[in-house]
Motif scaffolding. Structure first.
Motif, mmCIF file in Angstrom:
data_model
loop_
_atom_site.group_PDB
_atom_site.id
_atom_site.type_symbol
_atom_site.label_atom_id
_atom_site.label_comp_id
_atom_site.label_asym_id
_atom_site.label_seq_id
_atom_site.Cartn_x
_atom_site.Cartn_y
_atom_site.Cartn_z
ATOM 1 N N ALA A 25 -25.330 -74.743 36.285
ATOM 2 C CA ALA A 25 -24.148 -73.893 36.245
ATOM 3 C C ALA A 25 -22.965 -74.729 35.768
ATOM 4 O O ALA A 25 -22.761 -75.848 36.238
ATOM 5 C CB ALA A 25 -23.857 -73.300 37.616
ATOM 6 N N VAL A 26 -22.215 -74.206 34.817
ATOM 7 C CA VAL A 26 -21.112 -74.933 34.195
ATOM 8 C C VAL A 26 -19.828 -74.131 34.341
ATOM 9 O O VAL A 26 -19.820 -72.914 34.109
ATOM 10 C CB VAL A 26 -21.408 -75.185 32.689
ATOM 11 C CG1 VAL A 26 -20.187 -75.784 31.994
ATOM 12 C CG2 VAL A 26 -22.618 -76.098 32.533
ATOM 13 N N LYS A 27 -18.757 -74.807 34.700
ATOM 14 C CA LYS A 27 -17.444 -74.172 34.800
ATOM 15 C C LYS A 27 -16.713 -74.307 33.473
ATOM 16 O O LYS A 27 -16.585 -75.398 32.921
ATOM 17 C CB LYS A 27 -16.622 -74.815 35.915
ATOM 18 C CG LYS A 27 -15.232 -74.208 36.084
ATOM 19 C CD LYS A 27 -14.478 -74.906 37.205
ATOM 20 C CE LYS A 27 -13.079 -74.309 37.400
ATOM 21 N NZ LYS A 27 -12.342 -74.977 38.485
ATOM 22 N N VAL A 28 -16.220 -73.176 32.952
ATOM 23 C CA VAL A 28 -15.465 -73.137 31.712
ATOM 24 C C VAL A 28 -14.156 -72.408 31.977
ATOM 25 O O VAL A 28 -14.146 -71.374 32.652
ATOM 26 C CB VAL A 28 -16.256 -72.412 30.598
ATOM 27 C CG1 VAL A 28 -15.380 -72.163 29.380
ATOM 28 C CG2 VAL A 28 -17.492 -73.214 30.218
ATOM 29 N N VAL A 29 -13.051 -72.925 31.448
ATOM 30 C CA VAL A 29 -11.772 -72.252 31.606
ATOM 31 C C VAL A 29 -11.336 -71.634 30.279
ATOM 32 O O VAL A 29 -11.572 -72.197 29.207
ATOM 33 C CB VAL A 29 -10.672 -73.201 32.137
ATOM 34 C CG1 VAL A 29 -10.929 -73.564 33.586
ATOM 35 C CG2 VAL A 29 -10.561 -74.460 31.294
ATOM 36 N N ILE A 30 -10.742 -70.456 30.378
ATOM 37 C CA ILE A 30 -10.193 -69.754 29.218
ATOM 38 C C ILE A 30 -8.676 -69.824 29.354
ATOM 39 O O ILE A 30 -8.107 -69.278 30.305
ATOM 40 C CB ILE A 30 -10.638 -68.278 29.178
ATOM 41 C CG1 ILE A 30 -12.141 -68.145 29.457
ATOM 42 C CG2 ILE A 30 -10.254 -67.640 27.847
ATOM 43 C CD1 ILE A 30 -13.031 -68.800 28.437
ATOM 44 N N VAL A 31 -8.015 -70.508 28.422
ATOM 45 C CA VAL A 31 -6.593 -70.766 28.558
ATOM 46 C C VAL A 31 -5.834 -70.261 27.332
ATOM 47 O O VAL A 31 -6.420 -69.989 26.287
ATOM 48 C CB VAL A 31 -6.305 -72.271 28.775
ATOM 49 C CG1 VAL A 31 -6.997 -72.778 30.020
ATOM 50 C CG2 VAL A 31 -6.742 -73.092 27.561
ATOM 51 N N GLY A 32 -4.524 -70.177 27.473
ATOM 52 C CA GLY A 32 -3.684 -69.718 26.374
ATOM 53 C C GLY A 32 -2.396 -69.149 26.916
ATOM 54 O O GLY A 32 -2.217 -69.003 28.132
#
Length: 207
Positions: A25-32
Motif C-alpha cells: 500500500a502506497v500513500k500518494v498526495v494530490i496537491v495544487g
C-alpha cells in the motif's frame, strides 16, 4: 471542476476491505492551488466512495482566498480528500487530496508525512500558484509529477513551454489530463508510479 460531472466506476461504490491479494500500500498526495481539481480527481478515480471534507464557501473567504478561474465554486476542501485505487492485484494507492487555500496549508506537512510521491495539479490560468506547491514538496523530499488539468476555458500551451515556465527539471514528468475522467486520472497515477520506479532503480544502481 465539479465532481458531479465526473466519470465513476460501474456499479455502486462500497467501503470494501482491501483485496486479499494486496501486498503493498502506497500513500500518494494530490496537491495544487485552490480550485485546480484535486477533489474531482480523487473522486473520479477512487474505487471506494471518497471521503471529502468540503464546506460551503462563505463571505469570510472574500479577499482571503484567490478564486480566480473558480468563481462559480461553492464548496472548498478544508482538511483533506481521501480515496483508494488498486493499481494491480498487489499494489494499492491511498490518495490524499490537500486543501488548496493558503490559509489551510499548515495541514500539508501532516498529509505529506509518509507519502511516497505526489501529483501536482496545475491550472494554466494560475501557474504562479504552483511554485509554492512544488517548493514545499521539494523541501520535504517528496518526488512528484505535474498534471495540467485541461479546463475548457483555460489557455492551452505546448508541454515544453509549460515545463520551462514551471522551471521543471528534465526528469520530472509533465502531462495533460482531464480529472473528470477516470481513465485520464488513472493515467496520471500510473505515470507517477513509473517515475517512482525509475527513481528506485536509479538509487539501486548507485548502491
Amino acid at each position: 471542476m465539479d465532481f458531479n460531472g465526473s466519470d465513476t466506476l460501474p456499479g455502486p461504490r462500497t467501503e470494501d476491505h482491501l483485496p486479499h491479494t494486496a501486498e503493498t500500500a502506497v500513500k500518494v498526495v494530490i496537491v495544487g492551488g485552490f480550485g485546480v481539481g484535486k477533489t474531482t480527481m480523487v473522486g473520479s478515480v477512487s474505487e471506494i466512495r471518497p471521503l471529502t471534507t468540503e464546506e460551503t464557501m462563505t463571505q469570510a473567504g472574500i479577499g482571503v482566498d484567490d478564486n480566480y478561474g473558480s468563481e462559480t465554486k461553492t464548496a472548498t476542501t478544508v482538511a483533506m480528500d481521501f480515496g483508494r485505487i488498486s493499481v494491480t492485484d498487489k499494489l494499492v494507492l491511498y490518495l490524499f487530496g490537500t486543501p488548496g487555500q493558503e490559509r489551510f496549508w499548515f495541514l500539508w506537512n501532516g498529509l505529506f508525512e509518509g507519502a511516497l510521491g505526489a501529483v501536482v495539479l496545475v491550472d494554466t490560468r494560475r501557474l504562479e500558484v504552483s511554485f509554492d506547491v512544488m517548493g514545499r514538496l521539494e523541501e520535504r523530499g517528496v518526488p512528484f509529477v505535474v498534471a495540467v488539468n485541461t479546463f475548457p476555458d483555460a489557455p492551452r500551451y505546448p508541454l515544453d513551454e509549460l515545463r520551462t515556465a514551471l522551471d521543471l527539471t528534465p526528469e520530472i514528468p509533465i502531462m495533460e489530463c482531464d480529472v473528470r475522467r477516470r481513465a485520464s486520472s488513472k493515467d496520471v497515477l500510473m505515470n507517477l508510479m513509473r517515475f517512482l520506479h525509475a527513481i528506485a532503480l536509479s538509487r539501486a544502481a548507485l548502491g
